[in-house]
Every structure is written in C-alpha cells, then in structure tokens.
Design an enzyme around this catalytic site. Sequence first.
Site, PDB file in Angstrom:
ATOM      1  N   THR A 135      -6.284  18.450 -32.434  1.00  0.00           N
ATOM      2  CA  THR A 135      -5.162  19.123 -33.077  1.00  0.00           C
ATOM      3  C   THR A 135      -5.100  20.621 -32.813  1.00  0.00           C
ATOM      4  OG1 THR A 135      -6.551  19.230 -35.063  1.00  0.00           O
ATOM      5  CG2 THR A 135      -4.980  17.423 -34.927  1.00  0.00           C
ATOM      6  N   GLU A 136      -5.953  21.130 -31.930  1.00  0.00           N
ATOM      7  CA  GLU A 136      -6.072  22.577 -31.767  1.00  0.00           C
ATOM      8  C   GLU A 136      -4.780  23.248 -31.308  1.00  0.00           C
ATOM      9  OE1 GLU A 136     -10.274  20.986 -31.210  1.00  0.00           O
ATOM     10  OE2 GLU A 136      -8.222  20.344 -30.780  1.00  0.00           O
TER      11      GLU A 136
END
Length: 261
Positions: A135-136
């Site tokens: 999810t960065e």
Amino acid sequence: MFETIRVEEDTRGVAHLWLARAEKHNALSAAMIGELTQAIGRLGASASVRVVVLAAEGASFCAGGDLAWMRAQMAGTAEERAAGARALAGMLAAMDGCPKPVIGRVQGNAFGGGIGMMSVCDVAVGVAGARFGLTETRLGLTPATISPYVVARMGPARARRVFMSARLFEAAEAERLGLLARVVAPEALDAAIEAEVAPYLACAPGAVAEAKALIALIAGQGRDAEALRAATEAALVARWESPEAAEGISAFFEKRPPGWA
C-alpha cells in the site's frame, strides 16, 4: 525484556516469535524493528532452537510501517532518515539470513512491511479471509527496503500485478502470487503450522542450516547484496524526503484524500 514482541520456546526447540502490538495492528515502530532484529539474531545463534515460527497477536499480522514512525523519519535529519532506513533493511536482512527455518503464521491482514516479513519466511501459511496489499504508493512512498524479498518471492512478472498499484487482494491471490504456500481456515491454522514444523525436527540441524545457506548462495549469484541493500535504503530515504510523501502522510493523518486522488 522486550516491549513490542515476545518469544516462546518449547521443549522441542520450536520458538515462536510473536509480534505483540495488537492494539496497533502490529505496525512496525522503531522499537519493534530493533527488537525483532535482536530477537532473530538470538534465535538464529541458539543451539537449542530448531525452527522459528513468526506469528502475531490480535486481528492483524502486520499493518506495515507505523505511520507515526514514518512521520518522524520524514521530519528527522538526513542522518536520522538514513539510520531509520538502515535499521529496517537490517531487520529484514537478519530475518532473511536466519540459519533456522522461519515459518510465517499469518492469522490476519498484512500490508507493506508485513508483506516484506512474509517474504523473508521460508514458508508462510495464511488464513482464508485475510487481506493483503503493498500500500506504500497510496501514501506517496514505495516498497523500497522490502523490494528484494518481495520480488524474489513473487518473481518480477507476478510482482508487477500488485507492487505499484496498492491494490488489496485476498488470501487466494496471495497464494497464487507465491506469498503464501497454503491458505487454510482460521481454525486449521495451528495444525497447518505444525505440519510445516514437524519435518524439520527429524532433520540434522546443521544440514538444514547449510541447505538454507546454499539457496541464498545460488539465488544471489551475480548480485551484490550489500549494494542492493544500500540502493533500497537510499530509495526509501528519497521517498521520505519527497513532496508526494509529505502530502500522502499528511492526508492520512488529516483523514482527507491526497492531492493526486
């Protein structure tokens, strides 16, 4: 004594290394990163430990990097940011290089750095219903320090499906991507972990360690591991210093969409 993890060892030499920040979904703080590095080093060096099970308390396996920790890295000096990146990369390298078999007991969701920890396990078993994601990029960051392990686990072609989009995916897809070896019902998880542990207890510990080292040797042929690690640390620091990361982290804490959404 540890504050963010706990370690248990049974009479067979099976050690459980528990992530113990359930109230924070086991997000990786600076303290947890340091304690995990210390614990895995001790377990790897212990003559009594035969197998390590990486497990987690609570509903989540690991929510990734602690947002407060990431915000502190972004606000720190260049030296502090570099030190934070080195600490995270060092923890992953220590877990990946542990001479004992490391089995991941994935009882819940895993995001970001949690995916990295799954990827440094020799085998990971997860439960149906768990969700996963790198999810960065949603925060203006990249999966930098975990990237060598995630790409090695998935392979480049499969990694492209989920590495950049921050898309969430279910346990069945995690198995297809190679992150999980098996997906089981929650009530069957402990039996599945025991099935992975038991064969090692009939093997010569030294032979197991040397066989694991052979995999690392063969997989690393033609690759400068130190240079790769340094490059991922630099990539993480560069992202922490970027305007996108500043906007993404601020938007998260302010509970609003970032400018690019």
